[in-house]
Write a protein that holds these residues in place. Structure first.
Motif, short mmCIF file in Angstrom:
data_model
loop_
_atom_site.label_atom_id
_atom_site.label_comp_id
_atom_site.label_asym_id
_atom_site.label_seq_id
_atom_site.Cartn_x
_atom_site.Cartn_y
_atom_site.Cartn_z
N TRP A 68 3.50 0.31 -3.79
CA TRP A 68 2.85 -0.01 -5.35
C TRP A 68 3.23 0.86 -6.58
CZ3 TRP A 68 -2.32 1.17 -7.43
CH2 TRP A 68 -2.79 0.29 -8.48
N LEU A 127 0.73 -1.23 -0.13
CA LEU A 127 -0.11 -0.04 -0.11
C LEU A 127 1.05 1.20 0.06
CD1 LEU A 127 -2.63 -1.06 2.57
CD2 LEU A 127 -2.86 -0.94 0.05
N SER A 128 2.42 1.19 0.39
CA SER A 128 3.07 2.08 0.33
C SER A 128 3.89 2.21 -0.81
CB SER A 128 3.92 2.08 1.64
OG SER A 128 3.33 2.26 2.76
N SER A 137 4.10 4.49 -7.58
CA SER A 137 2.83 5.59 -7.68
C SER A 137 2.55 6.41 -6.63
CB SER A 137 1.50 4.64 -7.85
OG SER A 137 1.29 3.88 -9.02
N ASN A 182 1.12 7.01 -4.00
CA ASN A 182 0.12 6.40 -2.88
C ASN A 182 -0.02 7.08 -1.68
OD1 ASN A 182 0.08 3.84 -4.43
ND2 ASN A 182 2.39 3.54 -3.78
N ASP A 213 -3.44 5.41 -7.01
CA ASP A 213 -3.18 5.29 -5.75
C ASP A 213 -3.48 4.01 -5.13
OD1 ASP A 213 -3.07 5.68 -2.79
OD2 ASP A 213 -3.86 7.67 -2.86
N ALA A 214 -2.67 3.38 -4.55
CA ALA A 214 -2.99 2.01 -3.67
C ALA A 214 -4.07 2.16 -2.76
CB ALA A 214 -1.69 1.51 -3.14
N GLU A 215 -4.51 3.25 -2.31
CA GLU A 215 -5.58 3.30 -1.20
C GLU A 215 -6.81 2.85 -1.66
OE1 GLU A 215 -5.90 4.21 2.71
OE2 GLU A 215 -4.23 4.24 1.65
#
Length: 273
Positions: free
Chosen positions: A183, A180-181, A211, A213, A234-236
């Motif tokens: 990606w 998530l940080s 990206s 993120n 954004d992986a979020e």
């Protein structure tokens, strides 16, 4: 650029970016030691040329580089391996790609480096930049440092434009909470590669491939944006699903102790390979 050679085209990143780099006015020359079947590529736009060869074969690489405008070098072991294998494929193979490109008159090489070139950097040093000295976490990470050094040599001695991308976690979706940080979405990866191909006279550069993120900030995007990279993913948006599947990691989870994550764990010590 109208003809681009992609080494390691059958690999995980190669498979993700092939269709995203395809253009009606562009030829993708795809090289891998594994066979690539035309039927697999039928949905990809533009002209595709297939070459089955190893990046360690200088004669084959010279032929593969003939008439291309740029090389995207993804080929090699993508995980840790015994030193003899890393040395042959990742180090010698990368030398072979640069030397073949030089002999063939190719003006630009984009080298897939890795965050594992600086894998033992800790959070108190974030965000890491292109100026952060190497601190590899594995033989694999050492090979990426060597590849960056070869790129510097071939730029300063022979004038090749060389961009080394320290790729973070490039998957279709973030595979775990750490990602998530870190990606790099496939679409953003393609955007970064297009920027690397299009920027005039880049010289020698090191950039991070990630990206923007929400949970990022581990590495700098300034150098990549200076090339014209405009990331959007954004992986979020995957966070709820990833955390539901894996759980919320504890604050002292060792996977967050260093940039290299699990590559810094004892399981990858040389005597265990």
């Amino acid at each position: 650029m109208s003809r681009i050679l992609i080494t390691g085209a059958a690999g995980a990143v190669g498979t993700l970016i092939r269709p995203r780099l395809a253009r009606a006015d562009r030829t993708l020359r795809l090289l891998d030691i594994a066979p690539l079947e035309p039927m697999e590529l039928q949905q990809e736009i533009g002209t595709v040329e297939l070459i089955q060869a190893s990046v360690t074969d200088l004669a084959a690489m010279e032929q593969a580089c003939a008439g291309v405008d740029a090389v995207i070098h993804l080929g090699g072991h993508s995980l840790e391996a015994p030193w003899r294998d890393i040395l042959d494929v990742n180090v010698h193979g990368t030398y072979t790609v640069f030397e073949a490109a030089r002999r063939a008159g190719v003006s630009r090489v984009v080298f897939a480096s890795s965050n594992h070139a600086v894998g033992f950097r800790a959070p108190d040093e974030y965000p890491l930049t292109a100026a952060t000295p190497p601190l590899p976490d594995t033989y694999y990470g050492v090979s990426k440092v060597a590849g960056e050094a070869l790129g510097a040599l071939y730029h300063h001695r022979y004038g090749l434009d060389v961009i080394c991308i320290r790729i973070m976690t490039c998957f279709a979706e973030p595979p775990n909470p750490r990602a998530l940080s870190t990606w790099l979405s496939p679409d953003d990866c393609a955007r970064l590669l297009e920027a690397c191909l299009a920027v005039p006279s880049p010289g020698y550069r090191i950039v991070y491939g990630v990206s923007p993120n929400t949970r990022g900030g581990w590495v700098s995007l300034d150098e990549a944006r200076a090339l014209g990279y405009e990331p959007v993913d954004d992986a979020e948006k995957y966070a709820a699903a990833v955390l539901a599947a894996h759980g919320e990691p504890p604050a002292d989870d060792p996977v967050f102790a260093y940039l290299g994550g699990q590559f810094t764990f004892p399981e990858l010590d040389a005597d265990r390979l």
